[in-house]
Design a protein around this motif. Structure first.
Motif, PDB file in Angstrom:
ATOM      1  N   MET A 159      20.211  16.448  -3.837  1.00 54.49           N
ATOM      2  CA  MET A 159      21.510  16.953  -4.281  1.00 54.49           C
ATOM      3  C   MET A 159      21.404  17.393  -5.730  1.00 54.49           C
ATOM      4  SD  MET A 159      25.179  14.959  -4.486  1.00 54.49           S
ATOM      5  CE  MET A 159      25.317  14.901  -2.708  1.00 54.49           C
ATOM      6  N   THR A 160      21.990  18.528  -6.088  1.00 57.69           N
ATOM      7  CA  THR A 160      21.967  19.029  -7.445  1.00 57.69           C
ATOM      8  C   THR A 160      22.736  18.097  -8.357  1.00 57.69           C
ATOM      9  OG1 THR A 160      21.952  21.279  -6.597  1.00 57.69           O
ATOM     10  CG2 THR A 160      22.535  20.987  -8.925  1.00 57.69           C
ATOM     11  N   PRO A 161      22.147  17.716  -9.547  1.00 63.44           N
ATOM     12  CA  PRO A 161      22.859  16.826 -10.455  1.00 63.44           C
ATOM     13  C   PRO A 161      24.231  17.379 -10.797  1.00 63.44           C
ATOM     14  CG  PRO A 161      20.574  17.097 -11.152  1.00 63.44           C
ATOM     15  CD  PRO A 161      20.812  18.076 -10.035  1.00 63.44           C
ATOM     16  N   GLY A 162      25.224  16.539 -10.733  1.00 64.65           N
ATOM     17  CA  GLY A 162      26.573  16.958 -11.074  1.00 64.65           C
ATOM     18  C   GLY A 162      27.346  17.528  -9.913  1.00 64.65           C
ATOM     19  N   ALA A 163      26.670  17.782  -8.783  1.00 64.14           N
ATOM     20  CA  ALA A 163      27.357  18.345  -7.622  1.00 64.14           C
ATOM     21  C   ALA A 163      28.240  17.280  -6.992  1.00 64.14           C
ATOM     22  CB  ALA A 163      26.332  18.843  -6.599  1.00 64.14           C
ATOM     23  N   PRO A 164      29.378  17.651  -6.449  1.00 68.05           N
ATOM     24  CA  PRO A 164      30.278  16.661  -5.825  1.00 68.05           C
ATOM     25  C   PRO A 164      29.639  16.055  -4.593  1.00 68.05           C
ATOM     26  CG  PRO A 164      31.017  18.902  -5.332  1.00 68.05           C
ATOM     27  CD  PRO A 164      29.929  19.025  -6.364  1.00 68.05           C
ATOM     28  N   ARG A 165      29.907  14.797  -4.372  1.00 64.99           N
ATOM     29  CA  ARG A 165      29.360  14.128  -3.203  1.00 64.99           C
ATOM     30  C   ARG A 165      30.160  14.486  -1.967  1.00 64.99           C
ATOM     31  NH1 ARG A 165      29.006   7.920  -4.878  1.00 64.99           N
ATOM     32  NH2 ARG A 165      31.206   8.331  -5.248  1.00 64.99           N
ATOM     33  N   GLY A 166      29.496  14.508  -0.832  1.00 64.93           N
ATOM     34  CA  GLY A 166      30.176  14.809   0.419  1.00 64.93           C
ATOM     35  C   GLY A 166      30.941  13.600   0.902  1.00 64.93           C
ATOM     36  N   PRO A 167      31.688  13.759   1.978  1.00 66.19           N
ATOM     37  CA  PRO A 167      32.506  12.665   2.500  1.00 66.19           C
ATOM     38  C   PRO A 167      31.705  11.420   2.840  1.00 66.19           C
ATOM     39  CG  PRO A 167      33.132  14.758   3.487  1.00 66.19           C
ATOM     40  CD  PRO A 167      31.883  15.013   2.698  1.00 66.19           C
ATOM     41  N   LYS A 168      30.492  11.617   3.405  1.00 67.56           N
ATOM     42  CA  LYS A 168      29.702  10.454   3.789  1.00 67.56           C
ATOM     43  C   LYS A 168      29.285   9.657   2.566  1.00 67.56           C
ATOM     44  CE  LYS A 168      27.923  12.256   8.166  1.00 67.56           C
ATOM     45  NZ  LYS A 168      26.712  12.580   8.956  1.00 67.56           N
ATOM     46  N   ASP A 169      28.880  10.347   1.483  1.00 72.82           N
ATOM     47  CA  ASP A 169      28.505   9.655   0.261  1.00 72.82           C
ATOM     48  C   ASP A 169      29.699   8.916  -0.324  1.00 72.82           C
ATOM     49  OD1 ASP A 169      25.854  10.528   0.291  1.00 72.82           O
ATOM     50  OD2 ASP A 169      26.393  12.428  -0.640  1.00 72.82           O
ATOM     51  N   SER A 170      30.864   9.546  -0.278  1.00 71.23           N
ATOM     52  CA  SER A 170      32.082   8.933  -0.805  1.00 71.23           C
ATOM     53  C   SER A 170      32.442   7.694  -0.011  1.00 71.23           C
ATOM     54  CB  SER A 170      33.224   9.945  -0.749  1.00 71.23           C
ATOM     55  OG  SER A 170      34.430   9.365  -1.181  1.00 71.23           O
ATOM     56  N   ASP A 171      32.363   7.774   1.314  1.00 78.85           N
ATOM     57  CA  ASP A 171      32.668   6.623   2.158  1.00 78.85           C
ATOM     58  C   ASP A 171      31.695   5.480   1.888  1.00 78.85           C
ATOM     59  OD1 ASP A 171      34.727   8.025   3.270  1.00 78.85           O
ATOM     60  OD2 ASP A 171      33.659   8.558   5.111  1.00 78.85           O
ATOM     61  N   ALA A 172      30.411   5.817   1.716  1.00 78.82           N
ATOM     62  CA  ALA A 172      29.401   4.800   1.445  1.00 78.82           C
ATOM     63  C   ALA A 172      29.677   4.099   0.122  1.00 78.82           C
ATOM     64  CB  ALA A 172      28.008   5.434   1.434  1.00 78.82           C
ATOM     65  N   ALA A 173      30.083   4.883  -0.886  1.00 77.19           N
ATOM     66  CA  ALA A 173      30.384   4.303  -2.189  1.00 77.19           C
ATOM     67  C   ALA A 173      31.582   3.366  -2.104  1.00 77.19           C
ATOM     68  CB  ALA A 173      30.646   5.415  -3.203  1.00 77.19           C
ATOM     69  N   LYS A 174      32.600   3.766  -1.352  1.00 75.21           N
ATOM     70  CA  LYS A 174      33.781   2.915  -1.181  1.00 75.21           C
ATOM     71  C   LYS A 174      33.414   1.613  -0.487  1.00 75.21           C
ATOM     72  CE  LYS A 174      37.194   6.678  -0.997  1.00 75.21           C
ATOM     73  NZ  LYS A 174      38.159   7.414  -0.138  1.00 75.21           N
ATOM     74  N   TRP A 175      32.553   1.721   0.521  1.00 81.12           N
ATOM     75  CA  TRP A 175      32.121   0.523   1.240  1.00 81.12           C
ATOM     76  C   TRP A 175      31.344  -0.405   0.320  1.00 81.12           C
ATOM     77  CZ3 TRP A 175      33.033  -2.492   5.127  1.00 81.12           C
ATOM     78  CH2 TRP A 175      32.062  -3.414   5.528  1.00 81.12           C
ATOM     79  N   GLU A 176      30.444   0.143  -0.487  1.00 81.06           N
ATOM     80  CA  GLU A 176      29.661  -0.666  -1.419  1.00 81.06           C
ATOM     81  C   GLU A 176      30.568  -1.365  -2.427  1.00 81.06           C
ATOM     82  OE1 GLU A 176      26.854   2.013  -3.090  1.00 81.06           O
ATOM     83  OE2 GLU A 176      25.681   2.205  -1.230  1.00 81.06           O
ATOM     84  N   ASP A 177      31.588  -0.669  -2.902  1.00 77.26           N
ATOM     85  CA  ASP A 177      32.535  -1.277  -3.836  1.00 77.26           C
ATOM     86  C   ASP A 177      33.307  -2.400  -3.164  1.00 77.26           C
ATOM     87  OD1 ASP A 177      31.776   0.488  -5.807  1.00 77.26           O
ATOM     88  OD2 ASP A 177      33.482   1.837  -5.541  1.00 77.26           O
ATOM     89  N   LEU A 178      33.677  -2.180  -1.903  1.00 79.31           N
ATOM     90  CA  LEU A 178      34.420  -3.192  -1.156  1.00 79.31           C
ATOM     91  C   LEU A 178      33.565  -4.444  -0.966  1.00 79.31           C
ATOM     92  CD1 LEU A 178      37.059  -3.791   0.339  1.00 79.31           C
ATOM     93  CD2 LEU A 178      36.064  -2.751   2.394  1.00 79.31           C
ATOM     94  N   VAL A 179      32.307  -4.260  -0.588  1.00 82.10           N
ATOM     95  CA  VAL A 179      31.401  -5.400  -0.406  1.00 82.10           C
ATOM     96  C   VAL A 179      31.193  -6.131  -1.730  1.00 82.10           C
ATOM     97  CG1 VAL A 179      29.028  -6.069   0.162  1.00 82.10           C
ATOM     98  CG2 VAL A 179      30.227  -4.382   1.586  1.00 82.10           C
ATOM     99  N   ALA A 180      31.047  -5.394  -2.808  1.00 78.18           N
ATOM    100  CA  ALA A 180      30.818  -6.000  -4.123  1.00 78.18           C
ATOM    101  C   ALA A 180      31.967  -6.921  -4.526  1.00 78.18           C
ATOM    102  CB  ALA A 180      30.613  -4.915  -5.170  1.00 78.18           C
ATOM    103  N   ARG A 181      33.193  -6.571  -4.118  1.00 77.70           N
ATOM    104  CA  ARG A 181      34.351  -7.395  -4.460  1.00 77.70           C
ATOM    105  C   ARG A 181      34.298  -8.764  -3.792  1.00 77.70           C
ATOM    106  NH1 ARG A 181      38.325  -3.405  -3.150  1.00 77.70           N
ATOM    107  NH2 ARG A 181      39.393  -5.006  -1.921  1.00 77.70           N
ATOM    108  N   TYR A 182      33.526  -8.878  -2.715  1.00 71.68           N
ATOM    109  CA  TYR A 182      33.428 -10.147  -1.986  1.00 71.68           C
ATOM    110  C   TYR A 182      32.121 -10.884  -2.255  1.00 71.68           C
ATOM    111  CZ  TYR A 182      37.614  -8.882   0.630  1.00 71.68           C
ATOM    112  OH  TYR A 182      38.901  -8.569   0.968  1.00 71.68           O
ATOM    113  N   ALA A 183      31.466 -10.569  -3.359  1.00 67.92           N
ATOM    114  CA  ALA A 183      30.205 -11.244  -3.694  1.00 67.92           C
ATOM    115  C   ALA A 183      30.396 -12.757  -3.797  1.00 67.92           C
ATOM    116  CB  ALA A 183      29.644 -10.685  -5.000  1.00 67.92           C
ATOM    117  N   TRP A 184      31.608 -13.184  -4.156  1.00 64.88           N
ATOM    118  CA  TRP A 184      31.896 -14.615  -4.267  1.00 64.88           C
ATOM    119  C   TRP A 184      31.645 -15.356  -2.960  1.00 64.88           C
ATOM    120  CZ3 TRP A 184      35.479 -16.183  -0.738  1.00 64.88           C
ATOM    121  CH2 TRP A 184      36.395 -15.237  -0.267  1.00 64.88           C
ATOM    122  N   ALA A 185      31.796 -14.663  -1.837  1.00 64.88           N
ATOM    123  CA  ALA A 185      31.652 -15.329  -0.536  1.00 64.88           C
ATOM    124  C   ALA A 185      30.213 -15.763  -0.281  1.00 64.88           C
ATOM    125  CB  ALA A 185      32.127 -14.412   0.583  1.00 64.88           C
ATOM    126  N   ASP A 186      29.250 -15.020  -0.809  1.00 70.79           N
ATOM    127  CA  ASP A 186      27.841 -15.394  -0.637  1.00 70.79           C
ATOM    128  C   ASP A 186      27.372 -16.338  -1.738  1.00 70.79           C
ATOM    129  OD1 ASP A 186      26.764 -13.770   1.719  1.00 70.79           O
ATOM    130  OD2 ASP A 186      27.805 -12.243   0.563  1.00 70.79           O
TER     131      ASP A 186
END
Length: 218
Positions: free
Chosen positions: A1-28
């Protein structure tokens, strides 16, 4: 991907999921030896308490630590406690126990148009997530066993509500809670562990279901 180019929907969804998982790090990171968190939509607290085998008229405020202490004092007796609260019209049920991991409880709690999701963990490396809709369990599995699903032949079937989730040994609990939030639309707050919540004593599964093996089958 070209630096600075907007991420596609799949990349955006993956980032949201990673952020969601990170919020529950306390559980592990937590050293709790066992728990079950359940989220129920379409039901009131009293209905959920009855589905779990409790008496809504006999509640008292307790913290999670207090329930652990009381249950430990009755270690060889049928003495399990359920704590509940309501958030965004969903009932949250918290246990140092396993009633919420039993399929029949999920069926009863979701009957007549309800929805149910539970996350169970025990110190002996057992994990479980389960979902039920309108009185029917439509998926139950151990995330620990699905970690290597992509390498298994045949690859185990994953419920539609869990599609796209990759489980990792070091973050199984966080991913399970993230999946719960994604499915049920309510975040789990670790502060609830320390709050004094409405608490009831539960009937033991053996008395609640008798000798019915069907209660334990999805």
């Amino acid at each position: 991907m070209t630096p600075g180019a907007p991420r596609g929907p799949k990349d955006s969804d993956a980032a949201k999921w990673e952020d969601l998982v990170a919020r529950y790090a306390w559980a592990d990171a937590d050293e709790l030896d066992a728990y079950t968190f359940s989220v129920i939509a379409g039901k009131a607290e009293n209905e959920v308490i009855r589905a779990f085998g409790g008496d809504p008229g006999a509640s008292r405020p307790m913290t999670f630590a207090e329930t652990v202490e009381e249950q430990a004092a009755h270690l060889y007796e049928d003495h399990e406690l359920l704590r509940v609260l309501t958030v965004d019209r969903r009932v949250i049920a918290i246990e140092w126990g396993y009633h919420g991991s039993i399929p029949e409880v999920a069926r009863r709690a979701s009957a007549d148009g309800g929805e149910f999701f539970s996350v169970y963990r025990s110190v002996n490396a057992r994990h479980q997530v389960m979902h039920a809709l309108d009185g029917h369990v439509d998926g139950e599995f151990d995330p620990f066993e699905l970690e290597d699903a992509a390498w298994m032949d045949p690859e185990p079937a994953v419920p539609a509500w869990a599609e796209g989730v990759a489980f990792h040994r070091e973050s199984l609990c966080a991913e399970s809670f993230a999946l719960m939030e994604r499915t049920m639309g309510v975040a789990i707050d670790p502060g609830w562990m320390h709050a004094a919540l409405r608490t009831v004593l539960l009937t033991s599964p053996s008395k609640l279901f008798g000798e019915s093996e069907a209660a334990w089958l999805p």
